[in-house]
Design an enzyme around this catalytic site. Structure first.
Site, PDB file in Angstrom:
ATOM      1  N   GLY A 208       1.372  -4.232   5.373  1.00  0.00           N
ATOM      2  CA  GLY A 208       0.234  -3.542   5.975  1.00  0.00           C
ATOM      3  C   GLY A 208      -1.032  -3.788   5.187  1.00  0.00           C
ATOM      4  O   GLY A 208      -1.172  -4.827   4.524  1.00  0.00           O
ATOM      5  N   ALA A 211      -5.194  -1.033   1.327  1.00  0.00           N
ATOM      6  CA  ALA A 211      -5.433   0.359   0.938  1.00  0.00           C
ATOM      7  C   ALA A 211      -4.114   1.129   0.930  1.00  0.00           C
ATOM      8  O   ALA A 211      -3.774   1.795  -0.056  1.00  0.00           O
ATOM      9  CB  ALA A 211      -6.418   0.992   1.908  1.00  0.00           C
ATOM     10  N   GLU A 230       3.497  -6.793   1.303  1.00  0.00           N
ATOM     11  CA  GLU A 230       2.927  -7.918   2.055  1.00  0.00           C
ATOM     12  C   GLU A 230       1.623  -7.401   2.644  1.00  0.00           C
ATOM     13  O   GLU A 230       1.643  -6.580   3.566  1.00  0.00           O
ATOM     14  CB  GLU A 230       3.869  -8.351   3.188  1.00  0.00           C
ATOM     15  N   GLU A 356     -11.262  -9.209   5.451  1.00  0.00           N
ATOM     16  CA  GLU A 356     -10.271  -9.479   6.495  1.00  0.00           C
ATOM     17  C   GLU A 356     -10.723  -8.737   7.755  1.00  0.00           C
ATOM     18  O   GLU A 356     -10.805  -7.500   7.755  1.00  0.00           O
ATOM     19  CB  GLU A 356      -8.888  -8.982   6.063  1.00  0.00           C
TER      20      GLU A 356
HETATM   21  P1  NAD Z   1      -1.622  -0.038   7.705  1.00  0.00           P
HETATM   22  O1  NAD Z   1      -1.621  -0.198   6.234  1.00  0.00           O
HETATM   23  O2  NAD Z   1      -2.609   0.876   8.304  1.00  0.00           O
HETATM   24  O3  NAD Z   1      -0.203   0.455   8.207  1.00  0.00           O
HETATM   25  C1  NAD Z   1       0.988  -0.250   7.944  1.00  0.00           C
HETATM   26  C2  NAD Z   1       2.160   0.720   7.984  1.00  0.00           C
HETATM   27  O4  NAD Z   1       2.066   1.614   6.883  1.00  0.00           O
HETATM   28  C3  NAD Z   1       2.192   1.608   9.223  1.00  0.00           C
HETATM   29  O5  NAD Z   1       3.534   1.828   9.587  1.00  0.00           O
HETATM   30  C4  NAD Z   1       1.536   2.882   8.729  1.00  0.00           C
HETATM   31  O6  NAD Z   1       1.891   4.019   9.485  1.00  0.00           O
HETATM   32  C5  NAD Z   1       2.071   2.965   7.309  1.00  0.00           C
HETATM   33  N1  NAD Z   1       1.240   3.699   6.352  1.00  0.00           N
HETATM   34  C6  NAD Z   1      -0.102   3.835   6.358  1.00  0.00           C
HETATM   35  N2  NAD Z   1      -0.488   4.577   5.309  1.00  0.00           N
HETATM   36  C7  NAD Z   1       0.626   4.896   4.602  1.00  0.00           C
HETATM   37  C8  NAD Z   1       0.879   5.649   3.425  1.00  0.00           C
HETATM   38  N3  NAD Z   1      -0.099   6.198   2.724  1.00  0.00           N
HETATM   39  N4  NAD Z   1       2.155   5.765   2.994  1.00  0.00           N
HETATM   40  C9  NAD Z   1       3.162   5.172   3.668  1.00  0.00           C
HETATM   41  N5  NAD Z   1       2.993   4.482   4.806  1.00  0.00           N
HETATM   42  C10 NAD Z   1       1.740   4.336   5.277  1.00  0.00           C
HETATM   43  O7  NAD Z   1      -1.734  -1.528   8.290  1.00  0.00           O
HETATM   44  P2  NAD Z   1      -1.830  -1.973   9.809  1.00  0.00           P
HETATM   45  O8  NAD Z   1      -3.238  -1.693  10.259  1.00  0.00           O
HETATM   46  O9  NAD Z   1      -0.688  -1.441  10.602  1.00  0.00           O
HETATM   47  O10 NAD Z   1      -1.607  -3.559   9.680  1.00  0.00           O
HETATM   48  C11 NAD Z   1      -2.635  -4.444   9.425  1.00  0.00           C
HETATM   49  C12 NAD Z   1      -2.611  -4.918   7.976  1.00  0.00           C
HETATM   50  O11 NAD Z   1      -1.334  -5.441   7.659  1.00  0.00           O
HETATM   51  C13 NAD Z   1      -3.578  -6.062   7.727  1.00  0.00           C
HETATM   52  O12 NAD Z   1      -4.239  -5.866   6.498  1.00  0.00           O
HETATM   53  C14 NAD Z   1      -2.664  -7.278   7.627  1.00  0.00           C
HETATM   54  O13 NAD Z   1      -3.175  -8.357   6.899  1.00  0.00           O
HETATM   55  C15 NAD Z   1      -1.456  -6.703   6.986  1.00  0.00           C
HETATM   56  N6  NAD Z   1      -0.290  -7.548   7.257  1.00  0.00           N
HETATM   57  C16 NAD Z   1       0.248  -8.283   6.229  1.00  0.00           C
HETATM   58  C17 NAD Z   1       1.334  -9.122   6.462  1.00  0.00           C
HETATM   59  C18 NAD Z   1       1.940  -9.951   5.375  1.00  0.00           C
HETATM   60  O14 NAD Z   1       3.060 -10.394   5.550  1.00  0.00           O
HETATM   61  N7  NAD Z   1       1.271 -10.157   4.257  1.00  0.00           N
HETATM   62  C19 NAD Z   1       1.874  -9.204   7.741  1.00  0.00           C
HETATM   63  C20 NAD Z   1       1.306  -8.438   8.759  1.00  0.00           C
HETATM   64  C21 NAD Z   1       0.226  -7.597   8.496  1.00  0.00           C
END
Ligand code: NAD
Length: 454
Positions: A208, A211, A230, A356
Site C-alpha cells: 500500500g 504513509a 511493498e 506518485e
Molecule cells: P493504502 O496504504 O491506503 O491502503 C492499503 C491497505 O492498507 C488497505 O487495505 C488499507 O485499508 C490498509 N491500511 C491503511 N492504513 C492502515 C493502517 N494504519 N494500519 C493497517 N492497515 C492500514 O494504499 P492504497 O491506496 O490501497 O494503495 C495504493 C498504494 O499502494 C500506492 O502507493 C501504491 O504504489 C502501493 N502499491 C504498492 C505495490 C508494490 O508491490 N510495491 C503494489 C500495489 C500498490
C-alpha cells in the site's frame, strides 16, 4: 460495532454490493481461529499440503470468469486484465504448491556432531492488500504463506473486498481447512491495525501507501513482528536513441496507463534521450491517442476508470499545475473517467514529476547521456521498477546495474512474473515477494546440533 459499506462500480457509479466491515472484536475472533488452526495446518504432510494448494488453484481456475467479472464491477479493471489477474492467483498457487516439498533445510559440516536446519512456519500471517490489484496481491502473500505452513488472515482494501471474499469461499470449497485462510473486510485503522497489534499475528505482509507502511512498520516494531512492505513507486522508462523507437513508443502507454495508472510499477517518468526526443514523441503521441479507454467490460477496452471520484480529483490536481503535451480520450457520462495525459517537464521540480500520482499521467523529460539517465532515474525516494530501451546490450546492462530499483526490464515493460523476485529499493519497500525464495519470508530458520560424541 460492525458497520456496512456500499461498494460502488467505478465505471457506472452504481452500487454493486454491501459488505459488513469488521470491528476489533470480530478481528480478534478471526485471528484466534487462525491461531487455533495453525498447529494442524503445519502438521499436514508436505505432499498433502501441496495437493490442497493445487486443488485450490484448480478451483480458482474454474471460477476465472466469475472472479474476473467481479473485479470489473468492483475495481473497474478491464475484463482482459481481470482474467489475467485471476489466472495469476491460480499460477501463484500452483507454483508454491510445487515449493512445499522442496522447502528443505541444510546439513552443515561442524565439529563433534551433525548440524541440520529446518524451516518452521511463523504461525498466523496477516496480509493487508491495497485496492489497485486486489487479486494478484492477495495471491502473492497467500500462496507462499500457506505453502510454508502458516495460516493467513487477509484484510482486503476497504474499497475492493469482493474478489478476496470469493477467494476465501473457494479455498474452503477446495478443501483448505477452516481457519487456514480467512478474509476479513474492514478499514485500515481498525482491522489492519489489529493485525499489527495482536500478538498471535507473527508477520504482517503489507502492500500500500508509504504513509500506511510507515505506521505499520512502527507498530510491528513494538513486538519485533516480521514485516514485508511493498510501497509506492515513480519508475523510469528510459529510452536511448539507439532503441527500436517505434516499438518502445508503441509499448510506453501501457507501461503507465495500464490499470488507469493505478499501478505501483507504473513507468510514470519517461526519460528520452535528447537526440531521439522528437521522433519518439511523434510515435508516442499516436500511441497514446490510440489507447482504447472504454467500458471495462468491453472486450476491446484497454483502460477503465479510476477507482473513485476522490482519486480522480487528486490525479487532476497534479495535471492542473503542469504543462500538458497531449492527451488521449475517455468516455463522458457516469464513471470516474480520465483521459491518458502526457506532461512535459523541463525543470523536474513539479509535484507531478516527483510524487506518485497513481493515475493515467506520465511526465516526459530529456537526458543527454547514460550517466545523466541513471542520475535522473535515481532521483527521489522510490525504487520499485523501470525499463531500459536500447539495442546496445552492454549499455542496457550498465544502466540496469546503475538504476536503484528492484524490478527492471530491458526492451520490455513487464515487471511482474510469479517466478521471479519482486520488491523495492529505498522507500519502495522492504523484502521481496514471489520468485523461488518467497517461502523464506514466511519461515523461521531453526538450527539443530546433534552431538555424536560418545
Ligand atoms: P493504502 O496504504 O491506503 O491502503 C492499503 C491497505 O492498507 C488497505 O487495505 C488499507 O485499508 C490498509 N491500511 C491503511 N492504513 C492502515 C493502517 N494504519 N494500519 C493497517 N492497515 C492500514 O494504499 P492504497 O491506496 O490501497 O494503495 C495504493 C498504494 O499502494 C500506492 O502507493 C501504491 O504504489 C502501493 N502499491 C504498492 C505495490 C508494490 O508491490 N510495491 C503494489 C500495489 C500498490
Amino acid at each position: 460495532m460492525s458497520s456496512t459499506l456500499q461498494i460502488i462500480n467505478p465505471s457506472t457509479e452504481q452500487p454493486v454490493a454491501t459488505v459488513a466491515m469488521a470491528d476489533v472484536s470480530e478481528t480478534d475472533r478471526v485471528i484466534e481461529r487462525a491461531a487455533k488452526a495453525a498447529p494442524d495446518w503445519r502438521r499436514v504432510s508436505p505432499a498433502d499440503r501441496a495437493r490442497l494448494l493445487r486443488r485450490f488453484a484448480e478451483v480458482v481456475d474454474s471460477h476465472n470468469e466469475e472472479l474476473a467479472r467481479l473485479e470489473v464491477a468492483n475495481a473497474g479493471h478491464t475484463i482482459g486484465n481481470a482474467r489475467w489477474e485471476a489466472n495469476n492467483v491460480r499460477d501463484v498457487l500452483h507454483y508454491y504448491a510445487g515449493a512445499v516439498e522442496r522447502h528443505s533445510g541444510r546439513q552443515i559440516p561442524v565439529a563433534g556432531g551433525v548440524d541440520i536446519t529446518f524451516y518452521e512456519p511463523l504461525g498466523v500471517v496477516g496480509i493487508i492488500v491495497p485496492w489497485n490489484f486486489p487479486m494478484p496481491i492477495a495471491g502473492w502473500g497467500l500462496g507462499p504463506a500457506l505453502a510454508a505452513g502458516n495460516t493467513v488472515v487477509m484484510k482486503p482494501a476497504t474499497l475492493t473486498p469482493l474478489t478476496a471474499l470469493r477467494l476465501g469461499e473457494l479455498a474452503l470449497e477446495a478443501g483448505i481447512p477452516e481457519g487456514v485462510f480467512q478474509v476479513i473486510p474492514g478499514d485500515g485503522a481498525t482491522v489492519g491495525q489489529r493485525l499489527v497489534t495482536h500478538e498471535a499475528v507473527r508477520k504482517v505482509c503489507f502492500t500500500g501507501s508509504n504513509a500506511a507502511g510507515r505506521t505499520i512498520m512502527e507498530g510491528c516494531a513494538a513486538q519485533v513482528k516480521r514485516v514485508t512492505l511493498e510501497l509506492g513507486g515513480k519508475s523510469a522508462n528510459i529510452i536511448f536513441d539507439n532503441a527500436d523507437l517505434a516499438k518502445a513508443a508503441a509499448s510506453a502507454p501501457y507501461a503507465v496507463f495500464d490499470n488507469a495508472g493505478q499501478d505501483c510499477c507504473a513507468r510514470s517518468r519517461l526519460l528520452v534521450q535528447a537526440s531521439a526526443y522528437d521522433q519518439f514523441m511523434e510515435y508516442f503521441e499516436s500511441a497514446v491517442k490510440a489507447v482504447r479507454v472504454l467500458d471495462p467490460s468491453d472486450e476491446a477496452s484497454e483502460m477503465g476508470p479510476l477507482i473513485t471520484a476522490a482519486q480522480r480529483e487528486s490525479v487532476l490536481s497534479y495535471v492542473d499545475e503542469s504543462q500538458v503535451a497531449f492527451r488521449g480520450s475517455a468516455p463522458d457520462g457516469p464513471g470516474y473517467w480520465m483521459a491518458p495525459t502526457v506532461l512535459e517537464s523541463t525543470s523536474r521540480t513539479e509535484r507531478s514529476y516527483h510524487e506518485e500520482i497513481f493515475g493515467p499521467v506520465v511526465s516526459v523529460v530529456r537526458f543527454h547521456d547514460e550517466a545523466e539517465a541513471i542520475a535522473i532515474a535515481n532521483e527521489g525516494p522510490y525504487g520499485l521498477s523501470g525499463s531500459i530501451w536500447s539495442r546496445d546490450i552492454g549499455q542496457a546492462l550498465r544502466v540496469a546495474r546503475g538504476v536503484e530499483t528492484g524490478a527492471l526490464s530491458v526492451n520490455s515493460n513487464s515487471s511482474v512474473r510469479y517466478n521471479t523476485p519482486f520488491g523495492g529499493f529505498k522507500q519502495s519497500g522492504i523484502g521481496r515477494e514471489l520468485g523461488p525464495d518467497a517461502l523464506l519470508g514466511f519461515s523461521e530458520e531453526k538450527n539443530v546440533f546433534i552431538s555424536t560424541e560418545e
